[in-house]
Design a protein around this motif. Structure first.
Motif, PDB file in Angstrom:
ATOM      1  N   TYR A 155       0.866  -1.065   0.237  1.00  0.00           N
ATOM      2  CA  TYR A 155      -0.106   0.082  -0.026  1.00  0.00           C
ATOM      3  C   TYR A 155       1.215   1.387  -0.361  1.00  0.00           C
ATOM      4  O   TYR A 155       0.235   2.548   0.436  1.00  0.00           O
ATOM      5  CB  TYR A 155      -1.167  -0.053   1.294  1.00  0.00           C
ATOM      6  CG  TYR A 155      -0.132  -0.035   2.433  1.00  0.00           C
ATOM      7  CD1 TYR A 155      -0.281  -2.255   2.831  1.00  0.00           C
ATOM      8  CD2 TYR A 155      -0.203   0.427   3.732  1.00  0.00           C
ATOM      9  CE1 TYR A 155       0.214  -2.191   3.625  1.00  0.00           C
ATOM     10  CE2 TYR A 155       0.070   0.048   5.056  1.00  0.00           C
ATOM     11  CZ  TYR A 155       0.294  -1.125   5.343  1.00  0.00           C
ATOM     12  OH  TYR A 155       0.756  -1.379   6.020  1.00  0.00           O
ATOM     13  N   THR A 171      -1.276   4.521  -4.637  1.00  0.00           N
ATOM     14  CA  THR A 171      -2.137   4.395  -4.589  1.00  0.00           C
ATOM     15  C   THR A 171      -2.909   3.309  -5.219  1.00  0.00           C
ATOM     16  O   THR A 171      -3.931   2.758  -4.792  1.00  0.00           O
ATOM     17  CB  THR A 171      -2.679   5.968  -5.272  1.00  0.00           C
ATOM     18  OG1 THR A 171      -1.938   6.620  -4.397  1.00  0.00           O
ATOM     19  CG2 THR A 171      -3.910   5.667  -5.073  1.00  0.00           C
ATOM     20  N   ARG A 172      -2.352   2.945  -6.328  1.00  0.00           N
ATOM     21  CA  ARG A 172      -2.780   1.858  -7.070  1.00  0.00           C
ATOM     22  C   ARG A 172      -1.737   0.543  -6.222  1.00  0.00           C
ATOM     23  O   ARG A 172      -0.403  -0.072  -6.646  1.00  0.00           O
ATOM     24  CB  ARG A 172      -2.100   2.219  -8.653  1.00  0.00           C
ATOM     25  CG  ARG A 172      -2.553   2.969  -9.207  1.00  0.00           C
ATOM     26  CD  ARG A 172      -2.405   3.788 -10.332  1.00  0.00           C
ATOM     27  NE  ARG A 172      -1.911   2.881 -11.146  1.00  0.00           N
ATOM     28  CZ  ARG A 172      -2.366   2.137 -12.326  1.00  0.00           C
ATOM     29  NH1 ARG A 172      -4.230   2.642 -12.897  1.00  0.00           N
ATOM     30  NH2 ARG A 172      -1.831   1.429 -13.275  1.00  0.00           N
ATOM     31  N   ARG A 173      -2.970   0.024  -5.583  1.00  0.00           N
ATOM     32  CA  ARG A 173      -2.508  -0.902  -5.096  1.00  0.00           C
ATOM     33  C   ARG A 173      -2.342  -2.345  -5.584  1.00  0.00           C
ATOM     34  O   ARG A 173      -2.489  -2.556  -6.513  1.00  0.00           O
ATOM     35  CB  ARG A 173      -3.349  -1.579  -3.485  1.00  0.00           C
ATOM     36  CG  ARG A 173      -3.939  -0.567  -3.356  1.00  0.00           C
ATOM     37  CD  ARG A 173      -2.830   0.170  -1.516  1.00  0.00           C
ATOM     38  NE  ARG A 173      -3.019   1.215  -1.231  1.00  0.00           N
ATOM     39  CZ  ARG A 173      -4.028   1.724  -0.283  1.00  0.00           C
ATOM     40  NH1 ARG A 173      -4.363  -0.452   0.497  1.00  0.00           N
ATOM     41  NH2 ARG A 173      -4.720   2.797   0.155  1.00  0.00           N
ATOM     42  N   PHE A 212      -1.709  -6.904  -5.297  1.00  0.00           N
ATOM     43  CA  PHE A 212      -1.723  -7.913  -3.679  1.00  0.00           C
ATOM     44  C   PHE A 212      -0.635  -8.875  -4.719  1.00  0.00           C
ATOM     45  O   PHE A 212      -0.452  -8.801  -6.125  1.00  0.00           O
ATOM     46  CB  PHE A 212      -2.841  -8.846  -4.204  1.00  0.00           C
ATOM     47  CG  PHE A 212      -3.814  -7.911  -3.666  1.00  0.00           C
ATOM     48  CD1 PHE A 212      -4.479  -7.475  -4.070  1.00  0.00           C
ATOM     49  CD2 PHE A 212      -3.857  -7.963  -2.276  1.00  0.00           C
ATOM     50  CE1 PHE A 212      -5.255  -6.142  -3.454  1.00  0.00           C
ATOM     51  CE2 PHE A 212      -5.173  -7.589  -1.370  1.00  0.00           C
ATOM     52  CZ  PHE A 212      -6.236  -6.765  -1.935  1.00  0.00           C
TER      53      PHE A 212
END
Lengths: 123, 113
Positions: free
Chosen positions: B97, B100-102, B104
């Protein structure tokens, strides 16, 4: 207690539109940037979009940019995801998620998730 | 975007044994002004939403058993389950995080041997 409840999912034909909602309760919704995350069948988690607490800024994953729009109504404590030009690859469970940090930009890990709403796009 | 890569993709561990999952980011997620790593770990079981286990790379979320621990800094991170219980069978994801554009990781499926 802190809760997020998604709704609006369903079966839709490719090319059509759908709007998801996420009703928030138990916290000061207007203080938090909020996110949407999805999980396609058999796949991993994919971040979709974020909106600032006041709605002033919005960011999207490349896979949905130009087709999806995130919005919010702080007077109704509700987050939205308008999905247009849907494709088969948009089939997924869609979750709204609250960040841990009360930050306008939605920073922080996601400590609260909704149960998800299922979107199925048929071709 | 920051790319998160987990290893292994799947893992089978005996009950009571240690499970270790690794996560590597394509760029550092350590924010120097506050010396915090913007890295979280989630547990995902079928039919349930993800559950936050660890944030700031090593801070256990309230209510998470202390057999779960996180470590690492910069670009390399580890989630350790010290003594595997049956209820720990799940898919585990790391997430950055920092931006801003996370993003995974692809997930690690943990099973009982």
């Amino acid at each position: 207690q802190v809760q997020l409840v998604e709704s609006g999912g369903g079966v839709v034909q490719a090319g059509r539109s759908l709007r998801l909602s996420c009703a928030a309760s138990g916290f000061t919704f207007s203080n938090y940037g909020m996110h949407w995350v999805r999980q396609a069948p058999g796949k991993g988690l994919e971040w979709v979009a974020v909106i600032w607490s006041d709605g002033s800024n919005k960011y999207y994953a490349d896979s949905v940019k130009g087709r999806f729009t995130i919005s919010r109504d702080n007077s109704k404590n509700t987050l939205y995801l308008q999905m247009n030009s849907l494709r088969a690859e948009d089939t997924a469970v869609y979750y709204c998620a609250k960040p841990w940090d009360a930050d306008s930009s939605g920073s922080g890990a996601f400590d609260i998730w909704g149960q998800g709403t299922v979107v199925t796009v048929s071709s | 975007d920051i790319v998160m890569t987990q290893s292994p993709d799947s893992l089978a561990v005996s009950l009571g044994e240690r499970a270790t999952i690794n996560c590597k980011s394509s760029q550092s997620v350590l924010y120097s002004p506050n010396n915090k790593n913007y890295l979280g770990w989630y547990q995902k079981k079928p039919g349930q939403p993800p559950k936050l286990l660890i944030h700031w790379a090593s801070t256990r979320e309230s209510g998470v058993p202390d057999r779960f621990s996180g470590s690492g800094s910069g670009t390399d991170f580890t989630l350790t389950i010290s003594s595997l219980q049956a209820e720990d069978v799940a898919v585990y994801y790391c997430q950055q995080y920092y931006t801003t554009r996370r993003t995974f990781g692809q997930g690690t499926k943990l099973e009982i041997k």
